[in-house]
Design a protein around this motif. Sequence first.
Motif, short mmCIF file in Angstrom:
data_model
loop_
_atom_site.label_atom_id
_atom_site.label_comp_id
_atom_site.label_asym_id
_atom_site.label_seq_id
_atom_site.Cartn_x
_atom_site.Cartn_y
_atom_site.Cartn_z
N ALA A 1 0.82 -1.21 0.00
CA ALA A 1 0.00 0.00 0.00
C ALA A 1 0.86 1.26 0.00
N THR A 2 2.03 1.20 0.62
CA THR A 2 2.87 2.39 0.77
C THR A 2 4.01 2.48 -0.23
N VAL A 3 4.08 1.54 -1.17
CA VAL A 3 5.20 1.53 -2.12
C VAL A 3 5.25 2.83 -2.92
N GLU A 4 6.47 3.32 -3.15
CA GLU A 4 6.68 4.56 -3.88
C GLU A 4 7.35 4.27 -5.24
N TRP A 5 7.03 5.09 -6.22
CA TRP A 5 7.61 4.90 -7.55
C TRP A 5 9.13 5.03 -7.53
N ALA A 6 9.65 5.83 -6.60
CA ALA A 6 11.10 6.02 -6.52
C ALA A 6 11.83 4.73 -6.20
N HIS A 7 11.12 3.76 -5.65
CA HIS A 7 11.74 2.49 -5.25
C HIS A 7 11.51 1.37 -6.27
N ALA B 1 2.95 10.73 -9.41
CA ALA B 1 2.69 10.85 -7.98
C ALA B 1 3.81 10.19 -7.19
N LYS B 2 3.84 10.41 -5.91
CA LYS B 2 4.85 9.80 -5.05
C LYS B 2 4.56 8.31 -4.87
N HIS B 3 3.34 8.01 -4.54
CA HIS B 3 2.96 6.63 -4.24
C HIS B 3 2.38 5.93 -5.47
N VAL B 4 2.69 4.67 -5.60
CA VAL B 4 2.14 3.86 -6.69
C VAL B 4 0.63 3.82 -6.58
N PHE B 5 0.15 3.55 -5.36
CA PHE B 5 -1.29 3.48 -5.14
C PHE B 5 -1.74 4.74 -4.40
N GLN B 6 -1.80 5.81 -5.15
CA GLN B 6 -2.17 7.11 -4.58
C GLN B 6 -3.60 7.08 -4.10
N SER B 7 -3.86 7.68 -2.96
CA SER B 7 -5.22 7.75 -2.43
C SER B 7 -6.11 8.54 -3.39
N PRO B 8 -7.32 8.05 -3.66
CA PRO B 8 -8.22 8.78 -4.54
C PRO B 8 -8.75 10.07 -3.91
N ARG B 9 -8.55 10.21 -2.60
CA ARG B 9 -9.06 11.38 -1.89
C ARG B 9 -7.97 12.39 -1.53
N HIS B 10 -6.75 11.89 -1.34
CA HIS B 10 -5.66 12.77 -0.92
C HIS B 10 -4.46 12.56 -1.84
N GLU B 11 -4.05 13.60 -2.54
CA GLU B 11 -2.97 13.48 -3.51
C GLU B 11 -1.63 13.15 -2.87
N ASP B 12 -1.44 13.52 -1.61
CA ASP B 12 -0.15 13.30 -0.96
C ASP B 12 -0.12 12.04 -0.10
N ARG B 13 -1.12 11.21 -0.23
CA ARG B 13 -1.18 10.00 0.59
C ARG B 13 -1.37 8.77 -0.28
N CYS B 14 -1.07 7.61 0.32
CA CYS B 14 -1.31 6.35 -0.36
C CYS B 14 -2.65 5.79 0.12
N VAL B 15 -3.09 4.71 -0.48
CA VAL B 15 -4.33 4.07 -0.05
C VAL B 15 -4.16 3.49 1.35
#
Length: 244
Positions: free
Chosen positions: A94-100, A144-158
Amino acid sequence: MVQRGAKVSANRTLTLARRMFEYAVDQTLIEENPVVLTRKGAGGKEKSKTTNLSFDGIEEMLKVIDGADSDMSWQTRAAIKLVLATAKRPGEVATVEWAHVNLDKGEWINPRHLTKEKRDDHMVFLNKYAVNMLREVHKVTGRAKHVFQSPRHEDRCVDRHSLSRAILRLHKAGILKSKFTPHDFRRTFSSRMADMGQMPHVVEKILDHQMEGVMAVYNLASYLPERKAAMDVWGKQLDLLSKC
């Protein structure tokens, strides 16, 4: 917690409370630890879970979550599939980032501070099943930062708990026959890989488990080539099941 039958939660809370007061004693904030309750008085002995999906169960699950009745967001659906494809913990997926993630190399390097054990960075080999799915996700959240970006918050993951809740809803609605959680995919992976003749020490390394006994002291090998080959076998199996 004990009264409502939440034994595991009771044990975890007891452990946390004991550690907190031990810290207070170490810092000379209090004279002694007031937590005298034992695990026997809290949740007691915990039973090891055994839930794991058969190949038929995996096939059913994939068909259901891709079906029109699943009512899942695309983020949740893709995250559940990545948990299955990589055998990583739902929270780490859930928290994986594209940078990784490097899709060209088929690698995901999970940083030490994001792993459960916090020992070392953990190499996750992405098979073609995972890479193909992530390429589709990249079209939407690639910037985005996160692979699974939250649909409600752009700066958060699901929310990692959303994966479990989505599967539970399908089960309660009678759409999904089997009852399981995304974390059970790790046990499923280990069990089915054994069925396919994969070596247990390689599977344990893929799961990022600590070796035990003599192996923990003397066997420091990473088995990277073997892990990559094993993940390719797993990916091909998932690809076959998803097309059944």
